[in-house]
Design an enzyme around this catalytic site. Sequence first.
Site, PDB file in Angstrom:
ATOM      1  N   SER A 140       0.850  -1.192   0.000  1.00  0.00           N
ATOM      2  CA  SER A 140       0.000   0.000   0.000  1.00  0.00           C
ATOM      3  C   SER A 140       0.882   1.237   0.000  1.00  0.00           C
ATOM      4  O   SER A 140       2.006   1.209   0.511  1.00  0.00           O
ATOM      5  CB  SER A 140      -0.900   0.011   1.245  1.00  0.00           C
ATOM      6  OG  SER A 140      -1.502   1.284   1.435  1.00  0.00           O
ATOM      7  N   TYR A 154      -2.251  -0.919  10.137  1.00  0.00           N
ATOM      8  CA  TYR A 154      -2.377  -1.313   8.725  1.00  0.00           C
ATOM      9  C   TYR A 154      -1.124  -0.919   7.946  1.00  0.00           C
ATOM     10  O   TYR A 154      -0.537  -1.733   7.225  1.00  0.00           O
ATOM     11  CB  TYR A 154      -3.611  -0.649   8.110  1.00  0.00           C
ATOM     12  CG  TYR A 154      -3.773  -0.897   6.637  1.00  0.00           C
ATOM     13  CD1 TYR A 154      -4.392  -2.065   6.171  1.00  0.00           C
ATOM     14  CD2 TYR A 154      -3.319   0.022   5.693  1.00  0.00           C
ATOM     15  CE1 TYR A 154      -4.541  -2.300   4.814  1.00  0.00           C
ATOM     16  CE2 TYR A 154      -3.464  -0.206   4.338  1.00  0.00           C
ATOM     17  CZ  TYR A 154      -4.076  -1.372   3.900  1.00  0.00           C
ATOM     18  OH  TYR A 154      -4.211  -1.600   2.555  1.00  0.00           O
TER      19      TYR A 154
END
Length: 250
Positions: A140, A154
């Site tokens: 990401s 995350y």
Amino acid sequence: MSRSILITGASSGLGEGMAREFASRGDNLALCARRTERLEVLKSELEQRYPGIRIHVMALDVNDHAQVQEVFRAFQAHFGTLDRIIVNAGIGKGQPLGTGRFDANRQTAETNFVAALAQIEAAMEIFREQNRGHLVAVSSVTAVRGMPGNVTTYAATKAGLAALCEGLRIELKKRRSPIRVTTLYPGYIRTEINEKVKNTPFIVDAQTGCRAMVKAIEAGKAEHFVPAWPWAPIGFVLRRLPESVLAKLF
């Protein structure tokens, strides 16, 4: 000759979108996820649209590490070889540290990093035996820096995944192995995982985002921000901003 491509987390979101893109290119697909009913619907749709390809689906909970090994091996047996394995399955849960939600942060860490490690272990066993293959990990853009609030854990898992792949690339290069490893850093792509998130600048629809991801995978480079514009320059800047500026931005 058609390639065999395994995608985890293929029942929705980026996994489903990439499956559609690869099917349109004539690739055979090994699709796995927990929700097999959605996989079966996708399989039927793609087989009707592209009758020349082969699609095999299996149930997989990536947090069941023994099952990861079994399912990857079953796909290999079914197709004879696996040309590419895409480690895509993940979740977007998470809460600020110290707010009593260790359960959500632990689940995020276990699914996005430990389960990803299990998938990479299984994939690399197969690729080492074959002496070829292409491993792709979906990280990401949040992995480039530590992120505050709900995204802290995350982002950390995605950074860990990226570091894991970089270390593997260095090892393979040292051994002059033909096995390739690609890390993708997607920006904001509209899927179920972020449909309720409000602050999503430069977001693109799933089809646009997945098309960019597949194009990046096919390019075969070590790392890609996707879509390249504007996330490649944003990633470059994020890596260099002082923490005081990041605190104001996020």
